[in-house]
Design a protein around this motif. Sequence first.
Motif, mmCIF file in Angstrom:
data_model
loop_
_atom_site.group_PDB
_atom_site.id
_atom_site.type_symbol
_atom_site.label_atom_id
_atom_site.label_comp_id
_atom_site.label_asym_id
_atom_site.label_seq_id
_atom_site.Cartn_x
_atom_site.Cartn_y
_atom_site.Cartn_z
ATOM 1 N N ALA A 215 -44.991 -40.695 -116.026
ATOM 2 C CA ALA A 215 -44.126 -40.246 -117.122
ATOM 3 C C ALA A 215 -44.954 -39.986 -118.376
ATOM 4 C CB ALA A 215 -43.044 -41.282 -117.412
ATOM 5 N N ARG A 216 -44.475 -39.056 -119.189
ATOM 6 C CA ARG A 216 -45.108 -38.753 -120.465
ATOM 7 C C ARG A 216 -44.111 -39.003 -121.584
ATOM 8 N NH1 ARG A 216 -46.085 -32.768 -119.158
ATOM 9 N NH2 ARG A 216 -46.675 -32.602 -121.356
ATOM 10 N N ALA A 217 -44.626 -39.372 -122.742
ATOM 11 C CA ALA A 217 -43.781 -39.617 -123.904
ATOM 12 C C ALA A 217 -43.576 -38.318 -124.667
ATOM 13 C CB ALA A 217 -44.403 -40.672 -124.805
ATOM 14 N N PHE A 218 -42.319 -38.075 -125.070
ATOM 15 C CA PHE A 218 -41.982 -36.887 -125.846
ATOM 16 C C PHE A 218 -41.139 -37.306 -127.041
ATOM 17 C CE2 PHE A 218 -42.620 -35.339 -121.548
ATOM 18 C CZ PHE A 218 -43.382 -34.204 -121.737
ATOM 19 N N ARG A 219 -41.277 -36.559 -128.095
ATOM 20 C CA ARG A 219 -40.404 -36.796 -129.246
ATOM 21 C C ARG A 219 -39.289 -35.751 -129.227
ATOM 22 N NH1 ARG A 219 -44.907 -34.153 -131.430
ATOM 23 N NH2 ARG A 219 -44.400 -32.308 -132.708
ATOM 24 N N LEU A 220 -38.139 -36.159 -129.720
ATOM 25 C CA LEU A 220 -36.990 -35.258 -129.709
ATOM 26 C C LEU A 220 -36.911 -34.440 -130.989
ATOM 27 C CD1 LEU A 220 -34.544 -34.369 -128.084
ATOM 28 C CD2 LEU A 220 -33.263 -36.272 -129.065
ATOM 29 N N GLY A 221 -37.297 -35.033 -132.093
ATOM 30 C CA GLY A 221 -37.257 -34.323 -133.370
ATOM 31 C C GLY A 221 -37.786 -35.215 -134.468
ATOM 32 N N ARG A 222 -37.551 -34.828 -135.694
ATOM 33 C CA ARG A 222 -38.065 -35.600 -136.830
ATOM 34 C C ARG A 222 -37.207 -36.819 -137.136
ATOM 35 N NH1 ARG A 222 -39.755 -30.887 -141.244
ATOM 36 N NH2 ARG A 222 -41.288 -29.824 -139.915
ATOM 37 N N THR A 223 -35.945 -36.767 -136.742
ATOM 38 C CA THR A 223 -35.055 -37.883 -137.034
ATOM 39 C C THR A 223 -34.982 -38.827 -135.837
ATOM 40 O OG1 THR A 223 -33.135 -36.636 -136.248
ATOM 41 C CG2 THR A 223 -33.659 -36.487 -138.586
ATOM 42 N N VAL A 224 -34.495 -40.016 -136.081
ATOM 43 C CA VAL A 224 -34.333 -41.019 -135.029
ATOM 44 C C VAL A 224 -32.851 -41.133 -134.701
ATOM 45 C CG1 VAL A 224 -34.628 -43.438 -134.401
ATOM 46 C CG2 VAL A 224 -36.387 -42.277 -135.761
ATOM 47 N N LEU A 225 -32.505 -40.908 -133.451
ATOM 48 C CA LEU A 225 -31.114 -40.983 -133.023
ATOM 49 C C LEU A 225 -30.816 -42.345 -132.425
ATOM 50 C CD1 LEU A 225 -30.702 -37.510 -131.261
ATOM 51 C CD2 LEU A 225 -30.234 -38.108 -133.638
ATOM 52 N N ARG A 226 -29.571 -42.736 -132.475
ATOM 53 C CA ARG A 226 -29.158 -43.952 -131.783
ATOM 54 C C ARG A 226 -29.319 -43.766 -130.279
ATOM 55 N NH1 ARG A 226 -26.240 -48.056 -133.991
ATOM 56 N NH2 ARG A 226 -25.551 -47.857 -136.148
ATOM 57 N N THR A 227 -29.495 -44.884 -129.577
ATOM 58 C CA THR A 227 -29.650 -44.794 -128.131
ATOM 59 C C THR A 227 -28.422 -44.171 -127.472
ATOM 60 O OG1 THR A 227 -30.131 -46.064 -126.124
ATOM 61 C CG2 THR A 227 -28.759 -47.141 -127.769
ATOM 62 N N SER A 228 -27.247 -44.326 -128.091
ATOM 63 C CA SER A 228 -26.026 -43.791 -127.500
ATOM 64 C C SER A 228 -25.874 -42.285 -127.676
ATOM 65 C CB SER A 228 -24.798 -44.494 -128.093
ATOM 66 O OG SER A 228 -24.817 -44.428 -129.505
ATOM 67 N N THR A 229 -26.680 -41.682 -128.547
ATOM 68 C CA THR A 229 -26.601 -40.234 -128.747
ATOM 69 C C THR A 229 -27.871 -39.500 -128.335
ATOM 70 O OG1 THR A 229 -27.271 -40.537 -131.062
ATOM 71 C CG2 THR A 229 -24.919 -40.379 -130.621
ATOM 72 N N ALA A 230 -28.989 -40.207 -128.225
ATOM 73 C CA ALA A 230 -30.269 -39.554 -127.911
ATOM 74 C C ALA A 230 -30.238 -38.874 -126.548
ATOM 75 C CB ALA A 230 -31.399 -40.575 -127.971
ATOM 76 N N GLY A 231 -29.656 -39.542 -125.551
ATOM 77 C CA GLY A 231 -29.617 -38.965 -124.206
ATOM 78 C C GLY A 231 -28.798 -37.696 -124.161
ATOM 79 N N THR A 232 -27.681 -37.677 -124.886
ATOM 80 C CA THR A 232 -26.832 -36.486 -124.922
ATOM 81 C C THR A 232 -27.560 -35.322 -125.582
ATOM 82 O OG1 THR A 232 -24.842 -37.848 -125.009
ATOM 83 C CG2 THR A 232 -24.641 -35.565 -125.738
ATOM 84 N N ALA A 233 -28.223 -35.599 -126.699
ATOM 85 C CA ALA A 233 -28.943 -34.545 -127.407
ATOM 86 C C ALA A 233 -30.089 -33.996 -126.553
ATOM 87 C CB ALA A 233 -29.482 -35.082 -128.736
ATOM 88 N N ALA A 234 -30.841 -34.881 -125.926
ATOM 89 C CA ALA A 234 -31.976 -34.447 -125.108
ATOM 90 C C ALA A 234 -31.499 -33.679 -123.881
ATOM 91 C CB ALA A 234 -32.802 -35.657 -124.691
ATOM 92 N N ALA A 235 -30.443 -34.160 -123.243
ATOM 93 C CA ALA A 235 -29.924 -33.483 -122.057
ATOM 94 C C ALA A 235 -29.400 -32.095 -122.409
ATOM 95 C CB ALA A 235 -28.823 -34.320 -121.416
ATOM 96 N N ALA A 236 -28.712 -31.984 -123.540
ATOM 97 C CA ALA A 236 -28.207 -30.677 -123.963
ATOM 98 C C ALA A 236 -29.353 -29.699 -124.188
ATOM 99 C CB ALA A 236 -27.373 -30.824 -125.232
ATOM 100 N N LEU A 237 -30.431 -30.186 -124.789
ATOM 101 C CA LEU A 237 -31.608 -29.356 -125.020
ATOM 102 C C LEU A 237 -32.171 -28.844 -123.700
ATOM 103 C CD1 LEU A 237 -33.895 -28.292 -126.870
ATOM 104 C CD2 LEU A 237 -35.015 -30.512 -126.558
ATOM 105 N N LEU A 238 -32.310 -29.729 -122.730
ATOM 106 C CA LEU A 238 -32.878 -29.344 -121.435
ATOM 107 C C LEU A 238 -31.922 -28.462 -120.643
ATOM 108 C CD1 LEU A 238 -34.517 -32.741 -120.379
ATOM 109 C CD2 LEU A 238 -35.630 -30.727 -121.345
ATOM 110 N N LEU A 239 -30.636 -28.758 -120.681
ATOM 111 C CA LEU A 239 -29.667 -27.954 -119.943
ATOM 112 C C LEU A 239 -29.642 -26.517 -120.450
ATOM 113 C CD1 LEU A 239 -26.875 -30.632 -119.698
ATOM 114 C CD2 LEU A 239 -27.861 -29.422 -117.738
#
Length: 246
Positions: A215-239
């Motif tokens: 696995a590799r580490a990636f950043r999602l953006g400049r802000t820090v999201l809560r764990t309950s929203t980070a997965g949704t944001a990242a998945a939407a980006l990839l989808l």
Amino acid sequence: MTAPVFVVDRLDGIGPEFVLDGPEGRHAVSVKRLRPGEDVVLTDGHGRWTEGVVKTAEGKDRLVVMDLESLHEEPPPAVRITVVQALPKGDRGELAVETMTEVGVDAIVPWAASRCITQWKGDRGLKALGKWRATAREAGKQSRRVRFPEVADAATTKQVAELLAEADLAAVLHESGDEPLATVDLPAEGRIVLVVGPEGGVSPEELALFGDAGARAFRLGRTVLRTSTAGTAAAALLLGRTGRWS
């Protein structure tokens, strides 16, 4: 697909008419207040579905559906997205499952990370897992999906590492990542496994173990999201990048 979705246990051998009763029938009649002539979709939640028309609504929990079409099957996506979700506090776990289901995640793996405040143990853990699965089912219906996400049993860190080792793209959301998730090369087919840590973050030991698994580490953006929203944001980006939102 715009017609409301209802889940049935079996679609094999379904006739020209079908009686939807029990909790699903009650939801259709008493909550949705469906009336004759309206379209509905019946699905098993595993990709198989058929569409019909309401014939009658009887009592408070019985809907008769007619003019059922032949069975259709939605094929699995070429690129499947699995989110390993660290256990959040309170009801934020259900929130994460709900929104990830709505955006289109294919599988969700609850993870008991070392820095999780919440721990699933015994009957309490089984009850919490049941809530996650019920949430995925209801969110799947609400978002008009016919293939609902699988919610796996809670995984240990070692089991998450094994899952990452088998992935075609293994990614961990972490501030140490040099590359943004938005620019990573995606596989044309296969499975993407994305790890979302707890509020306290992924520990150095976990990060090292996941790195050894590929696995590799990636950043999602400049802000820090809560764990309950980070997965949704990242998945939407990839989808969006896989073409599944086109």
